[in-house]
Design a protein around this motif. Structure first.
Motif, short mmCIF file in Angstrom:
data_model
loop_
_atom_site.label_atom_id
_atom_site.label_comp_id
_atom_site.label_asym_id
_atom_site.label_seq_id
_atom_site.Cartn_x
_atom_site.Cartn_y
_atom_site.Cartn_z
N MET A 1 35.34 -8.89 -3.11
CA MET A 1 35.21 -7.76 -4.01
C MET A 1 33.82 -7.14 -3.82
SD MET A 1 36.57 -5.93 -6.42
CE MET A 1 37.67 -6.57 -7.63
N GLY A 3 31.00 -5.42 -5.61
CA GLY A 3 30.58 -5.27 -7.00
C GLY A 3 29.51 -4.23 -7.23
N ARG A 4 28.66 -4.03 -6.23
CA ARG A 4 27.57 -3.05 -6.38
C ARG A 4 27.10 -2.62 -5.01
NH1 ARG A 4 22.19 -5.02 -9.27
NH2 ARG A 4 21.75 -5.72 -7.18
N TYR A 48 27.54 0.60 -9.59
CA TYR A 48 28.40 -0.54 -9.86
C TYR A 48 29.80 -0.12 -9.42
CZ TYR A 48 24.53 -2.26 -12.60
OH TYR A 48 23.30 -2.70 -12.99
N THR A 49 30.50 -0.97 -8.70
CA THR A 49 31.74 -0.54 -8.09
C THR A 49 32.95 -1.38 -8.51
OG1 THR A 49 31.32 -1.88 -6.13
CG2 THR A 49 30.59 0.42 -6.07
N HIS A 50 34.10 -0.78 -8.32
CA HIS A 50 35.38 -1.45 -8.55
C HIS A 50 36.28 -1.07 -7.39
CE1 HIS A 50 38.75 -3.16 -10.81
NE2 HIS A 50 39.45 -2.13 -10.37
N GLU A 66 26.87 -0.64 -15.84
CA GLU A 66 27.81 -1.76 -15.95
C GLU A 66 28.78 -1.51 -17.11
OE1 GLU A 66 29.91 -5.23 -15.60
OE2 GLU A 66 28.58 -4.32 -14.15
N ARG A 69 31.63 0.62 -15.96
CA ARG A 69 32.55 -0.14 -15.11
C ARG A 69 33.42 -1.07 -15.95
NH1 ARG A 69 30.71 -4.18 -10.40
NH2 ARG A 69 29.87 -5.31 -12.18
N ARG A 70 32.85 -1.75 -16.94
CA ARG A 70 33.64 -2.64 -17.81
C ARG A 70 34.69 -1.84 -18.56
NH1 ARG A 70 28.67 -5.05 -19.21
NH2 ARG A 70 28.78 -4.09 -21.26
N ARG A 73 37.51 -0.93 -16.15
CA ARG A 73 38.35 -2.10 -15.88
C ARG A 73 39.27 -2.40 -17.06
NH1 ARG A 73 34.03 -6.05 -12.69
NH2 ARG A 73 34.35 -5.07 -10.65
N ALA A 83 44.08 4.13 -12.17
CA ALA A 83 42.66 4.33 -11.87
C ALA A 83 42.24 5.79 -12.04
CB ALA A 83 42.34 3.84 -10.47
#
Length: 193
Positions: A1, A3-4, A48-50, A66, A69-70, A73, A83
């Motif tokens: 994954m 993440g950043r 910050y990535t997804h 962050e 991003r939370r 998600r 998405a």
């Protein structure tokens, strides 16, 4: 994954940016709240990535914080919210606005976001009612997130835009007390006007 990512900002074409990290260019879709806060081209940026992996493509979404991003998600876990819809929500509403809309069960506020109909808004309110406080504002950085949220709410109530308030909060240390943070943000914003 993934993440950043931290790298040079090469291109900005809403809602997508191109970020070069050690010679590799990553195409990243970002909400408009993040897009408007990006610096000039060529500047170092951290997002910050997804990562979403599908049969036919890999999609990378990026966020300035962050907390965004939370929230993203959490949104994509809701049935019927993909998405792109989650990205549209975060483009049309700040995390604080979404929190207020869910807290007051204000479906009219959600319907104003392009792509969100009445049924989707009602499903969002139902699904997020019990989850938003736990998922978004409770984390190992809860104190700083809560104080940032309090500072943001204070600046918004004083008439500053989301963009101005978010910019000011980024300039302040994350462990600053709320009252000191508001004072520092007001000083920064008064110099900018």
């Amino acid at each position: 994954m993934i993440g950043r990512l931290t790298g040079a900002l090469l291109e900005k074409h809403p809602p997508q940016v191109l970020l070069e990290v050690h010679g590799v260019g990553y195409e990243i879709d970002v909400p408009m709240s993040t897009f408007y806060d990006l610096p000039v081209l060529g500047t170092q940026v951290t997002l910050y990535t997804h990562l979403v992996i599908r049969e036919d493509m890999h999609l990378l979404f990026g966020f300035a914080t962050e907390l965004e991003r939370r929230t993203f998600r959490m949104l994509v876990k809701i049935s019927g919210i993909g998405a792109r819809t989650a990205l549209a929500l975060l483009s049309g509403l700040s995390v604080a606005d979404l929190h207020r809309a869910v807290g007051s069960q204000d479906s009219a506020r959600l319907v104003k976001v392009p792509g969100i109909g009445k049924k989707t808004a009602e499903r969002l309110l139902l699904e997020l009612r019990d989850k938003l406080d736990l998922a978004v504002f409770n984390s190992d950085h809860a104190a700083s997130s809560t104080s940032e949220s309090d500072i943001l709410n204070a600046l918004l109530s004083l008439g500053y835009s989301d963009r101005e308030a978010s910019w000011a909060i980024k300039q302040i240390s994350s462990n600053t007390m709320v009252s000191d943070g508001i004072r520092q943000a007001l000083q920064l914003l008064s110099k900018e006007r």
